[in-house]
Scaffold this active site. Sequence first.
Site, PDB file in Angstrom:
ATOM      1  N   HIS A 124       0.816  -1.222   0.000  1.00 18.64           N
ATOM      2  CA  HIS A 124       0.000   0.000   0.000  1.00 18.64           C
ATOM      3  C   HIS A 124       0.847   1.268   0.000  1.00 18.64           C
ATOM      4  O   HIS A 124       0.349   2.348  -0.301  1.00 18.64           O
ATOM      5  CB  HIS A 124      -0.983   0.003   1.185  1.00 18.64           C
ATOM      6  CG  HIS A 124      -0.369   0.300   2.516  1.00 18.64           C
ATOM      7  ND1 HIS A 124      -0.026  -0.681   3.423  1.00 18.64           N
ATOM      8  CD2 HIS A 124      -0.046   1.467   3.113  1.00 18.64           C
ATOM      9  CE1 HIS A 124       0.475  -0.135   4.510  1.00 18.64           C
ATOM     10  NE2 HIS A 124       0.481   1.178   4.349  1.00 18.64           N
ATOM     11  N   ASP A 154       0.275  -7.650   1.612  1.00 20.29           N
ATOM     12  CA  ASP A 154       0.712  -6.256   1.697  1.00 20.29           C
ATOM     13  C   ASP A 154       2.233  -6.127   1.707  1.00 20.29           C
ATOM     14  O   ASP A 154       2.818  -5.394   2.508  1.00 20.29           O
ATOM     15  CB  ASP A 154       0.126  -5.582   2.944  1.00 20.29           C
ATOM     16  CG  ASP A 154       0.104  -4.059   2.805  1.00 20.29           C
ATOM     17  OD1 ASP A 154       0.369  -3.556   1.701  1.00 20.29           O
ATOM     18  OD2 ASP A 154      -0.159  -3.367   3.810  1.00 20.29           O
ATOM     19  N   SER A 229       4.769   2.766   7.918  1.00 18.37           N
ATOM     20  CA  SER A 229       4.392   1.607   7.105  1.00 18.37           C
ATOM     21  C   SER A 229       5.546   1.173   6.208  1.00 18.37           C
ATOM     22  O   SER A 229       6.143   1.991   5.516  1.00 18.37           O
ATOM     23  CB  SER A 229       3.187   1.947   6.237  1.00 18.37           C
ATOM     24  OG  SER A 229       2.024   2.063   7.014  1.00 18.37           O
TER      25      SER A 229
END
Length: 462
Positions: A124, A154, A229
Amino acid sequence: MKKLFGLLGMAILGGAITLGGYKMLFNEEVIVERTISEPVETITANYNPALNKAKSFANSVDLTIAAENTVHAVVHVKNTAVRTQTNPADIFFGNRSNGRKYEQVGTGSGVIISQDGYIVTNNHVIDGATEIEITLNNRQKYKAKLIGTDKDNDIALLKIDSDVDLPYIPFANSDNIKIGEWVLAVGNPYNLTSTVTAGIVSAKGRDLEGNSAIDSFIQTDAAVNPGNSGGALVNTRGELVGINTAISSKTGSFVGYSFAVPSNIAKKVIDDLLEFGAVQEAILGINIDGSDNNIEGVKIGDLSKGSGAEKSGLKSGDVIKKVNNVKISKFSELRGQLTAKRPGEFVDITVDREGELITKSVKLSKKDVYVSKDLNILLKDLTKKEQKKYSISGGAKILRNGNKSLDYYGVKEGYIITEINKKPVLNASDAAKAIDASYGNGNPIYIEVINLEGERERYAFR
């Protein structure tokens, strides 16, 4: 004088009468008690409060070496995507405008995993990017090449070319990490480079409500914020145990817990992307019986015919307790173990069969059945025989159709999807992902199918 003695006598007489009356009316003895506080005796006990122990232990754990060894191997990831903004007035009046092009910039973190510049991050973080820029801790900037992605877990793999060997973080076995163990989260929150936060592992095999992909997170209380992230979760030795991915928050900022993809899953995804270009999903070949929520483990329902589970001797009703000596108490833990394995590998499955523990060696099969959730159809890979029959190199067979639009056009179970939006379909996984990426966004979706008579048909629907 006589008068004075008379008054005195009367006073004495009155006092005597009063005293006598009191004795007659209140003959009970009156006692007044006074409480005296005695000092409490104190005894010195050989006891240290748990809080003091925790503080003492925290002070004894040296996190500086782990931070020093990892901070230079975590990079800043900047992705630039070109978007098109359409003027609603153009649509209303029928103007054929291509819209206004603009750049959208996103940021995150990444982890260097080899000296020659391979970098792992979250899918993402770079999803939809037309250009990816990597900034090292020493401010050096590089253009990155996208090697491959896995949306389900992911994970994305990038590559940069450098003239020097780069610092990197070695992988650890995430199965060995323990609840309560100290970990560091390294990343670039809010564009603040080289930020390190510490915490403990709060839980393993965590499945998040609303997350349909990853069901085996490592949960920590290390502070993770937007920009973290794709960054590293490392143990006190500076080894990679996870890729920081999500936070549990109603505000978008850290409020207590963060979640990471275990390193065993990330490493397996990376190896698959490098070797095959796509993730190879391994399955036991069983359906789960979820009728009893009070059992510890995973209860087997039906077994797929010819699967490794059936061939090994596993039976319906068996409760899976371990995979290769790793305890299994819920489905997310089983899925996490299988996600880190490849088709063709053998795993030892320990089951509880009517109170007796039995261990079977099971050969894992390749997953060949996928669901398009948006279109509500079940798809299966074609066999080599089917590909040869229709002279095609790919495609996906419809095993179950639960979509009214396809029903309306007469698309049935057994039809083979060969193209989606004029792009060839490689397999069932490819078809499911392509459909879910296109269907329901307002644009028509085009599919080409081979019907039961071997004829090609094309449909467009929303």
